[in-house]
Design an enzyme around this catalytic site. Structure first.
Site, PDB file in Angstrom:
ATOM      1  N   GLY A  13      -5.405  -1.349   6.652  1.00 40.90           N
ATOM      2  CA  GLY A  13      -6.545  -0.463   6.428  1.00 40.90           C
ATOM      3  C   GLY A  13      -7.619  -1.191   5.650  1.00 40.90           C
ATOM      4  CB  CYS A  41      -4.792  -2.877  -2.700  1.00 42.27           C
ATOM      5  SG  CYS A  41      -6.555  -2.599  -2.475  1.00 42.27           S
ATOM      6  CG  LEU A  42      -6.334  -6.278   2.378  1.00 47.29           C
ATOM      7  CD1 LEU A  42      -7.251  -6.061   3.579  1.00 47.29           C
ATOM      8  CD2 LEU A  42      -5.444  -7.500   2.583  1.00 47.29           C
ATOM      9  CG  HIS A  73      -4.617   2.393  -0.219  1.00 45.47           C
ATOM     10  ND1 HIS A  73      -3.791   1.746  -1.107  1.00 45.47           N
ATOM     11  CD2 HIS A  73      -5.636   1.521   0.028  1.00 45.47           C
ATOM     12  CE1 HIS A  73      -4.292   0.548  -1.385  1.00 45.47           C
ATOM     13  NE2 HIS A  73      -5.417   0.378  -0.704  1.00 45.47           N
ATOM     14  CD  GLU A  74      -7.716   1.820   3.354  1.00 40.17           C
ATOM     15  OE1 GLU A  74      -8.634   1.395   2.626  1.00 40.17           O
ATOM     16  OE2 GLU A  74      -6.669   1.179   3.546  1.00 40.17           O
ATOM     17  CG  HIS A  81     -10.248   1.277  -1.463  1.00 45.19           C
ATOM     18  ND1 HIS A  81     -10.273   0.407  -2.530  1.00 45.19           N
ATOM     19  CD2 HIS A  81      -9.153   0.937  -0.745  1.00 45.19           C
ATOM     20  CE1 HIS A  81      -9.237  -0.422  -2.452  1.00 45.19           C
ATOM     21  NE2 HIS A  81      -8.528  -0.115  -1.377  1.00 45.19           N
ATOM     22  CD  GLN A  86     -10.379  -2.366   0.466  1.00 42.65           C
ATOM     23  OE1 GLN A  86     -10.226  -1.670   1.459  1.00 42.65           O
ATOM     24  NE2 GLN A  86      -9.434  -3.178   0.022  1.00 42.65           N
TER      25      GLN A  86
HETATM   26  O1  GNR Z   1      -2.854  -3.778   3.990  1.00 41.72           O
HETATM   27  C1  GNR Z   1      -2.584  -2.812   3.262  1.00 41.72           C
HETATM   28  N1  GNR Z   1      -1.297  -2.370   3.184  1.00 41.72           N
HETATM   29  C2  GNR Z   1      -0.935  -1.187   2.583  1.00 41.72           C
HETATM   30  C3  GNR Z   1       0.415  -0.961   2.372  1.00 41.72           C
HETATM   31  C4  GNR Z   1       0.849   0.218   1.804  1.00 41.72           C
HETATM   32  C5  GNR Z   1      -0.070   1.174   1.459  1.00 41.72           C
HETATM   33  C6  GNR Z   1      -1.413   0.977   1.642  1.00 41.72           C
HETATM   34  C7  GNR Z   1      -1.850  -0.197   2.216  1.00 41.72           C
HETATM   35  S1  GNR Z   1      -3.545  -0.451   2.491  1.00 41.72           S
HETATM   36  C8  GNR Z   1      -3.632  -2.176   2.453  1.00 41.72           C
HETATM   37  C9  GNR Z   1      -5.020  -2.651   2.858  1.00 41.72           C
HETATM   38  C10 GNR Z   1      -6.024  -2.180   1.835  1.00 41.72           C
HETATM   39  O2  GNR Z   1      -6.157  -2.655   0.747  1.00 41.72           O
HETATM   40  N2  GNR Z   1      -6.748  -1.140   2.167  1.00 41.72           N
HETATM   41  O3  GNR Z   1      -7.619  -0.636   1.292  1.00 41.72           O
HETATM   42 NI    NI Z   2      -6.847  -1.146  -0.682  1.00 48.08          NI
END
Ligand code: GNR
Ligand code: NI
Length: 177
Positions: free
Chosen positions: A46, A91-92, A133-134, A137, A51
């Site tokens: 995601g 999270c990236l 999660h997104e 952000h 980001q």
């Molecule tokens: O790549 C991602 N893996 C992930 C694994 C578990 C829960 C959420 C994520 S999102 C993350 C990519 C990211 O940072 N998206 O904002």
């Molecule tokens: Ni993230």
């Protein structure tokens, strides 16, 4: 198409609250394409526009193992949610960190698609986790905010130390911490 630079914690630009998209035009579709390219290049499941320092309510996801189920959401809203469970998240923007986060297990959301049409979706498990999660952000919220102060401080110190050793290549703007 372009792979964009992903901001990393503790960059304060990640704390910006994104604004709603008013018109889904070609510029928005171009950004969506770039978000997908950036997400796939980074092997993420995601990515939120926040980001890549674009503070509009746009996010992309692909949780499929085959990486051929792209989904995009513009101005996403949670209509209903139920259950709660903790699962490991990465999270990236917080590289190298995996920590359990408690989230709703099932959600119903409404969003606009890339043609500006409204749709609703029911999501469970990893899809629901990733959507939440997104959406965090887009509100300037990060994985580290669910951790203890001590853990967050350790992660921050380590990130700043690593940043000093390997400074950001060709920063587009002045780094903001
Ligand atoms: O790549 C991602 N893996 C992930 C694994 C578990 C829960 C959420 C994520 S999102 C993350 C990519 C990211 O940072 N998206 O904002
Ligand atoms: Ni993230």
């Amino acid at each position: 198409m372009a792979v964009l630079t992903v901001l990393e914690y503790p960059d304060l630009r990640l704390r910006t609250r994104a604004s709603a998209v008013t018109t889904v035009d070609d510029a928005v579709r171009q950004l969506i394409d770039d978000l997908f390219e950036t997400m796939y290049a980074a092997s993420g499941i995601g990515l939120a526009a926040s980001q890549v320092d674009v503070h509009e309510r746009i996010m992309v996801l692909d949780i499929s193992a085959t990486k051929d189920e792209p989904r995009c959401f513009i101005n996403p809203e949670i209509l209903a949610q139920q259950g709660s469970a903790s699962s490991d998240e990465g999270c990236l923007s917080v590289p190298g960190v995996t920590e359990p986060v408690n989230r709703a297990t099932k959600i119903r959301i409404r969003a606009l698609d890339r043609d500006g049409r409204s749709f609703e979706l029911e999501a469970e498990d990893l899809l629901a986790v990733c959507i939440q999660h997104e959406m965090d952000h887009l509100d300037g919220k990060l994985l580290v905010d669910y951790l203890s102060e001590l853990k967050r401080l350790r992660i921050k110190k380590k990130a700043l130390k690593q940043r000093k050793r390997a400074p950001m290549d060709a920063p587009t703007t002045k780094p903001a911490y």
